[in-house]
Design a protein around this motif. Sequence first.
Motif, short mmCIF file in Angstrom:
data_model
loop_
_atom_site.label_atom_id
_atom_site.label_comp_id
_atom_site.label_asym_id
_atom_site.label_seq_id
_atom_site.Cartn_x
_atom_site.Cartn_y
_atom_site.Cartn_z
N CYS A 233 9.88 11.26 -14.90
CA CYS A 233 10.65 10.17 -14.31
C CYS A 233 11.46 9.45 -15.38
CB CYS A 233 9.73 9.14 -13.64
SG CYS A 233 8.88 9.72 -12.17
N GLN B 35 9.53 -9.95 -12.94
CA GLN B 35 10.86 -10.43 -12.56
C GLN B 35 11.44 -9.68 -11.37
OE1 GLN B 35 13.47 -10.32 -15.89
NE2 GLN B 35 12.65 -12.18 -16.74
N MET C 135 10.79 4.41 -19.69
CA MET C 135 9.51 3.89 -20.16
C MET C 135 8.35 4.66 -19.55
SD MET C 135 8.38 -0.01 -20.71
CE MET C 135 6.74 -0.40 -21.33
N GLU D 52 14.03 10.17 -7.63
CA GLU D 52 14.46 8.78 -7.44
C GLU D 52 15.28 8.28 -8.63
OE1 GLU D 52 11.31 5.85 -7.17
OE2 GLU D 52 12.46 4.76 -5.67
N THR D 53 14.82 8.61 -9.83
CA THR D 53 15.56 8.19 -11.03
C THR D 53 16.99 8.75 -10.99
OG1 THR D 53 13.49 8.39 -12.25
CG2 THR D 53 15.50 8.13 -13.55
N CYS E 159 19.49 -3.39 -14.23
CA CYS E 159 18.89 -2.34 -13.41
C CYS E 159 19.60 -1.00 -13.64
CB CYS E 159 18.98 -2.70 -11.91
SG CYS E 159 17.71 -3.85 -11.38
N ALA E 160 20.91 -1.07 -13.85
CA ALA E 160 21.68 0.15 -14.08
C ALA E 160 21.39 0.76 -15.46
CB ALA E 160 23.17 -0.15 -13.94
N MET F 53 12.76 -4.05 -22.16
CA MET F 53 13.10 -3.60 -20.80
C MET F 53 13.50 -4.77 -19.91
SD MET F 53 12.70 -0.33 -20.57
CE MET F 53 12.45 0.18 -18.88
N ARG F 54 13.28 -5.98 -20.38
CA ARG F 54 13.47 -7.19 -19.58
C ARG F 54 12.66 -7.13 -18.29
NH1 ARG F 54 19.45 -8.90 -18.82
NH2 ARG F 54 18.34 -10.26 -17.38
N ARG G 167 10.39 -0.09 -11.34
CA ARG G 167 11.33 -1.03 -11.96
C ARG G 167 11.89 -0.44 -13.25
NH1 ARG G 167 13.84 -4.88 -10.95
NH2 ARG G 167 12.98 -6.67 -12.06
N ALA G 168 11.04 0.29 -13.98
CA ALA G 168 11.50 0.90 -15.23
C ALA G 168 12.49 2.02 -14.98
CB ALA G 168 10.31 1.42 -16.04
N LYS G 169 12.47 2.58 -13.74
CA LYS G 169 13.46 3.59 -13.39
C LYS G 169 14.79 2.96 -13.07
CE LYS G 169 10.38 6.62 -10.78
NZ LYS G 169 10.18 7.06 -9.39
N GLY G 170 14.81 1.66 -12.84
CA GLY G 170 16.07 0.98 -12.54
C GLY G 170 16.16 0.42 -11.14
N LEU G 171 15.06 0.43 -10.38
CA LEU G 171 15.11 -0.18 -9.06
C LEU G 171 15.12 -1.71 -9.18
CD1 LEU G 171 14.40 2.56 -7.63
CD2 LEU G 171 13.07 1.19 -6.06
N GLN H 82 9.59 11.18 -6.50
CA GLN H 82 9.52 10.13 -7.51
C GLN H 82 10.37 10.46 -8.73
OE1 GLN H 82 5.85 7.86 -7.86
NE2 GLN H 82 4.89 9.20 -6.38
N VAL H 83 10.46 11.74 -9.06
CA VAL H 83 11.33 12.12 -10.17
C VAL H 83 12.79 12.05 -9.73
CG1 VAL H 83 11.95 13.93 -11.80
CG2 VAL H 83 9.55 13.56 -11.21
N VAL I 215 5.12 11.10 -14.96
CA VAL I 215 5.66 9.80 -15.38
C VAL I 215 6.72 10.02 -16.47
CG1 VAL I 215 5.12 7.56 -16.40
CG2 VAL I 215 3.53 8.59 -14.79
N LEU J 287 19.13 7.13 -8.16
CA LEU J 287 19.45 5.72 -8.40
C LEU J 287 20.70 5.55 -9.25
CD1 LEU J 287 16.08 3.92 -9.13
CD2 LEU J 287 17.85 3.16 -7.56
N HIS J 288 20.89 6.46 -10.20
CA HIS J 288 21.92 6.22 -11.20
C HIS J 288 23.11 7.16 -11.09
CE1 HIS J 288 19.43 3.31 -13.29
NE2 HIS J 288 18.42 4.15 -13.16
N ARG K 225 18.18 0.40 -17.02
CA ARG K 225 16.80 0.91 -16.97
C ARG K 225 16.78 2.27 -16.29
NH1 ARG K 225 15.30 -4.03 -14.13
NH2 ARG K 225 15.13 -5.66 -15.70
N GLY K 226 16.06 3.20 -16.88
CA GLY K 226 15.95 4.52 -16.27
C GLY K 226 17.09 5.44 -16.66
#
Lengths: 522, 312, 273
Positions: free
Chosen positions: A159, C273, A88, A109-110, A79-80, A50-51, B216-220, A106-107, A156, A113-114, A82-83
């Motif tokens: 998400c 990070q 995860m 949000e995912t 970031c783009a 996941m870095r 963060r795992a969601k991409g923020l 919270q759900v 979780v 975001l994308h 992840r999710g």
Amino acid sequence: MSLLSVQGLSVRIGALDILRDVSFEMEPGEVLGLVGESGSGKSITALGIMRLLPEVMSVEGAILLQGEALDKLSERRMCARRGRDVGMVFQEPMTALNPLHTIGDQVAETVRLHTRTGRRAARQRAREVLDRVGLEHIGLARFPHELSGGQRQRVVIACAIALAPKLLIADEPTTALDVTTQGEILDLLRRLVREDGMGLILITHDLAVVAKMADRIAVMQLGRIVERGLVTEVLHRPTHDYTRALLAASRHQPVRAARAEAATVLDVRDVVRSYPGTRRLLGRAPPVEAVRGVSFSLHQGENLGLVGESGSGKSTLARALLGLEPVQGGAITLGGQVMDAAAPRALRRRIGVVFQDPFGSFDPRWTVERLIAEPFHLLDNAPPRRPAVEEVLRSVGLQPRDADRHIHAFSGGQRQRIAIARALIIRPDVILLDEAVSALDVQVRAQILDLLAELSARFEVSYLFISHDLSVVRAITDRVMVMQAGRIVESGQTEAVFAAPREAYTRQLLAATPRLPDGIAT
Amino acid sequence: MLMRFMQRLFSLIVTLIVASILIFCVIEVLPGDPAAFMLGMNAEPEAVAALRAQMGLDAGLVARYFTWIGGWLTGDFGTSYTYRVPVAELIADRVWVSLPLALYALGLSTVIAFPIGIVAAMRRGRAADYGIMGATQLGIAIPNFWFAMFLVVIFAINLRWVQAGGFPGWHDPVAAIRALTLPAISLALPQASILARIMRSALIDTLDEDYVRTARAKGLSRSGVVRAHALRNAMIPVLTIIGLQFSFLLAGAIIIENVFYLPGLGRLLFQAINQRDLIVVESTVMLLVMAVVVVTFLVDLAYAIVDPRLRR
Amino acid sequence: MRARNLILGGTLSGAFALVALLSFVWTPHDVGAISIPDRMLRPSADHWLGTDQLGRDIFSMLMVGARTSLAVALASVGIGMGLGVPLGLTAAARRGGLLDDVIMRGNDLIFAFPSILIAILITALTGPSVWNAILAIGIFNIPVFARLSRGAALSLWSREYIMAARVAGKGAARISAEHILPNIANLLIVQGTIQFSVGILVEAALSYVGLGAQPPLPSWGRMLADAQTLISLAPHMALFPGLAIVLSVLGLNLMGDGLRDAFDPKLSRGRAQ
């Protein structure tokens, strides 16, 4: 093209190697079980993919997701991913959600975001995803604290899968959950993976979970993958010594002598423990009954198991048995005398205790000698401290000179030995073991179970073994009781109960417990 | 939620009652006879007795306490021994200096502290963080009244941007705000330093939480996480400090008013205590205590707005 | 790197303690020696930091003033710890009970009185004095330590090693003394350092407004009050006492931070990070 290819992933902090040359491949739709004991590097591998590793760690190696090198992406591009492409799920559902935001937000949000999705459309999508993970009856406007642990873990998961990523990483997703909830969450994950064709990396310490869930397995030890292959092959024909040792420890059964019927040392009759209800504007809510009329007896030298999920009242019962809290009904008699919150020291010395947490059970400022000898407070004429401590240290397989050290110098398993020594030093009739091996890795757990069996035979001490873990209880007890919602719903000889449970609840518990398939090599 | 509100309201009222009894005891019971104080050592006993009767001091203690509290509820705080005017009038004039000053300073310290606290937290362990931490450490150590003196030297005496002291009144709002600016800055400096440090550590703590990792795992991104998740969670400890600061700012205002000759509650208190005008001291102290208690109560309610776990 | 705060803070604080002690046996000039012809002299070889409006040597006055500051701060931290810590431990041992409630409500009550108001009330009773400052700051410190020790003790009471001590038949008082107090000592030391510095600041403020140390006892706060009206004529009179306050407070706060870092293993944790 493989879904994920990890090539030579190495992680270090300064000069310390945490992960050494970890490489593996995954096909789309495949479930990979990543197994190992604590500190083996499983979670570091996941966070590395996941870095999301802390900056102090330096990372090397290539991570290709469908051919794209994640390790070369800028942080913004990552970031783009992840999710969207990789989701995860974490171990601790109680803290993994933001307490101040609704679960719907919270759900959503995912999604927001994308994708270019408006607020309303994102909420609509969140509703669909929550329905999919089995939360049809839970409103979007609910907050995490209003949900149970299992429900939070479903949020979780929602998400993580909201955008149907190609790869899902689940890090010990069921370790903090009760066994029936664990079963449901594992079923859910398996269903989602199948429906969406996701790849799943399932990180766990539990070989039985891998046996149930995974197609392929990778066994990690000290930052390396020591063995990998198809689950069926590795579990039946392990080639590496470490895998063999893990398998053996997972199915370990201490050797215990059968014993004749003996006198009753602890007798519990119709015990009720209730707490006053929470304060309301006027008066109080009705009292909460945590233990509702429990009866049983424990014989000399007997190992009795008490199984139940969280909230079943088993810990409350334990505190009452130790004379730490009053009971509101019934009676506890220990060696013929009534044990309650006002019990004299002479009676208290007849029962000892070993707790779950090997790290929180000892005052960090005291020496082991002082720690072990603390129960001498219960004796009117305590023997000389040092020789007694050295003797009991030897009994639990430690060195006499360990008495001078502080607790931080010991590993988890050694600490549990010290905890046993502390319980044993005043030779009680009964030792209460409250989840005493639950926090330990399988190999250490097997050793502690052996030690307990040996001490029980040697000192004729009785155990009340409280645990949520059915396989452990099965390994070490003569009789077992199953507790649910403050009552004992079933009890009997351990083997009989496990082989032919009478109550629906017991059957449910057993069915939910992942087990290693029979007939595998050990 | 209602339950919590009622509980807090109840404890607010109890605190105020006990505080009023305490103040009443200190002022009216312990130091002896206020009438004798006012008339001096050589007063005629008849004169003292007459004044006692006039001041209502010959009534019983309990009766006097209830008279005082009853007066409070109707806005009648008695008559000042020295000014011979109603205490309520005296206080009402002064409140409009002290209260705006405390609020001005609170606003300033918040506006300064938030951004630098956030920057320090996000750049943890780097030069900007060390710089900010060092500066705030210094800001905490500087006594505000000393800082105020040098502000006066620089901005009033040398640059002549503002008056060195005094207060023109609110009929000219611009002049009034100008007069309060230096006092507010000197009050705000140490408070902003403290608040910035709290903001930083609260934010760092929340950035270590599991839900931040989930986000963060969601991409923020790192800054996205701060905006969307960490800031609001960090507000819980920060709110506590803001509530406490109001009390410190009121206390600080009492002192700072002396540097700038501002006719606020602080000056009133000191004049009253020097002239042993204890009836003024009594009601002014009570008012200040009430302000602190009420602000604490409001902060408690604000928690419930931030944190849904408290909305039961 | 992390020990830097501790070293710098310890050095500054140590220097002030030394100066205060030294003032008992030696000062460059007699602090009481008034010499009108020498008034408001700028710093020189004879008067290192100059003289005040009565011609007294400022450096000597600062040395003796350090004594007042340190004594007041020390005594008030003593009062706060001596009463606050037992109260906090008791409240934690009786958590949820009536005694806990009474103690915490009492704390809230004291918290409603900023130390300057306490000082004003005491002055109303007894007139201004250095004892007034000690008492006012001391009372103000009680709830600080009571809350801190209650909170820290509460988190320990749920630990399993406390359960083990209870199983070993130990009572609340004994557990508080044997297990709780030693384990919160670090926190108390750090807070003690912070309250020490707060004490210096508040003492200076109280003396500045005339509620603290009275003449002829030299005090940094009163020196500033004297300097205020003359600040255009003799800025050095205001500069040096203020700097003394800043440096001693800074030293103590740095030491507190340094001690906290030294005690807290959490700081070695990495950053995501």
